[in-house]
Design a protein around this motif. Sequence first.
Motif, PDB file in Angstrom:
ATOM      1  N   VAL A 217       0.996  -1.117   0.043  1.00  0.00           N
ATOM      2  CA  VAL A 217      -0.041  -0.013   0.048  1.00  0.00           C
ATOM      3  C   VAL A 217       0.989   1.206  -0.180  1.00  0.00           C
ATOM      4  O   VAL A 217       0.505   2.311  -0.744  1.00  0.00           O
ATOM      5  CB  VAL A 217      -0.897  -0.017   1.132  1.00  0.00           C
ATOM      6  N   THR A 218       2.015   1.228   0.601  1.00  0.00           N
ATOM      7  CA  THR A 218       2.790   2.454   0.723  1.00  0.00           C
ATOM      8  C   THR A 218       3.513   2.777  -0.649  1.00  0.00           C
ATOM      9  O   THR A 218       3.555   3.827  -0.875  1.00  0.00           O
ATOM     10  CB  THR A 218       3.810   2.066   1.826  1.00  0.00           C
ATOM     11  N   LEU A 219       3.925   1.746  -1.258  1.00  0.00           N
ATOM     12  CA  LEU A 219       4.703   1.920  -2.566  1.00  0.00           C
ATOM     13  C   LEU A 219       3.637   2.278  -3.487  1.00  0.00           C
ATOM     14  O   LEU A 219       3.953   3.369  -4.075  1.00  0.00           O
ATOM     15  CB  LEU A 219       5.325   0.611  -2.696  1.00  0.00           C
ATOM     16  N   VAL A 220       2.384   2.024  -3.443  1.00  0.00           N
ATOM     17  CA  VAL A 220       1.507   2.503  -4.801  1.00  0.00           C
ATOM     18  C   VAL A 220       0.967   4.044  -4.174  1.00  0.00           C
ATOM     19  O   VAL A 220       1.080   4.633  -5.151  1.00  0.00           O
ATOM     20  CB  VAL A 220       0.337   1.366  -4.819  1.00  0.00           C
ATOM     21  N   THR A 221       1.008   4.252  -2.815  1.00  0.00           N
ATOM     22  CA  THR A 221       0.362   5.755  -2.729  1.00  0.00           C
ATOM     23  C   THR A 221       1.709   6.505  -2.953  1.00  0.00           C
ATOM     24  O   THR A 221       1.678   7.563  -3.175  1.00  0.00           O
ATOM     25  CB  THR A 221      -0.090   5.736  -1.259  1.00  0.00           C
TER      26      THR A 221
ATOM     27  N   HIS B  15       7.114   9.486   3.135  1.00  0.00           N
ATOM     28  CA  HIS B  15       6.342   8.297   3.101  1.00  0.00           C
ATOM     29  C   HIS B  15       6.950   7.339   3.768  1.00  0.00           C
ATOM     30  O   HIS B  15       6.189   6.096   4.490  1.00  0.00           O
ATOM     31  CB  HIS B  15       6.172   8.092   1.725  1.00  0.00           C
ATOM     32  N   THR B  16       8.238   7.150   3.996  1.00  0.00           N
ATOM     33  CA  THR B  16       8.715   5.959   4.757  1.00  0.00           C
ATOM     34  C   THR B  16       8.462   6.172   6.030  1.00  0.00           C
ATOM     35  O   THR B  16       8.270   5.324   6.826  1.00  0.00           O
ATOM     36  CB  THR B  16      10.629   6.103   4.474  1.00  0.00           C
ATOM     37  N   GLY B  17       8.528   7.326   6.757  1.00  0.00           N
ATOM     38  CA  GLY B  17       8.006   7.435   7.958  1.00  0.00           C
ATOM     39  C   GLY B  17       6.572   7.057   8.305  1.00  0.00           C
ATOM     40  O   GLY B  17       6.417   6.548   9.393  1.00  0.00           O
ATOM     41  N   LEU B  18       5.792   7.181   7.301  1.00  0.00           N
ATOM     42  CA  LEU B  18       4.357   7.019   7.333  1.00  0.00           C
ATOM     43  C   LEU B  18       4.320   5.519   7.554  1.00  0.00           C
ATOM     44  O   LEU B  18       3.560   4.751   8.366  1.00  0.00           O
ATOM     45  CB  LEU B  18       3.413   7.284   6.050  1.00  0.00           C
TER      46      LEU B  18
END
Length: 267
Positions: A136-140, A164-167
């Motif tokens: 999900v992280t990579l797509v967003t 995004h990494t922190g998220l």
Amino acid sequence: MPTLVRKTLGEYRRALIGWTVGLCAFLGMYISIYASMMRQDPETFAAQAIAKYPGALRDLMGGMSDIATGRGYLQAIAYQLLGPLLFTMCAAILGNRAIAGPEEAKTLELTLTLPIDRRRLLLERWAALALGLLAVTLVTLALVAGASSAAHMEVPFGGILAAHTGLFLLVLFFGTLTLCVGAAFGRKQVALAVVGVWGVAGYIVETMGRSIDAISWLRWLSPVHYYLDGRPLYQGWPYGDYLVLLGATAVLLMTALLAFERRDVGV
């Protein structure tokens, strides 16, 4: 890939697709607003946005002092409150499906009759959780990077990648917390309550504690502090803070292993 990890990812498939589509729609819609409105008249739009929020609520939204800029707008809508809130909900739901959900559905006991020990079961369920959240992280990440570039927000990709990494690390922490509570108590509602209280309280303490001395010391107990305090979208990689999040997640995982091995499932 281990069979149980693959099987668990298959169980997560519909939820992962739904959450990915929902998060992308949310982020894409709000980033498009910047392109269609904010860039046309940033001063008026910023004044209107700030006027909608009283002082305390504005603090929860990150102050909003630079919301007229591409970086400030992206921080407010994607990385400050709403983005992490939605992503954490996704992580909590998936975390509950690892142990507590099957236990309440009376299917976990059947799984435990297979030639697989509890430690391996929990670790592979957690691995599936981490891989699902990573997907999900990579797509967003791709969506935010592409949409912000198309909207001419002028935010460097390195800053977006750091934020995004922190998220991802934040929601992995909360997903692991959900799994840990579920492994200890076997109840979905208990796990959701713990995650909800810690998440909301941690966010309030982190944002309000910057200006209220009486609660400022509590910021160090909040995982949100190690996500927001380094301002990765502005200042790059806060390696120390991210290592704390990783370490805390590892501690939760070890706690989950110990609790699950010592508990009578189904009792």
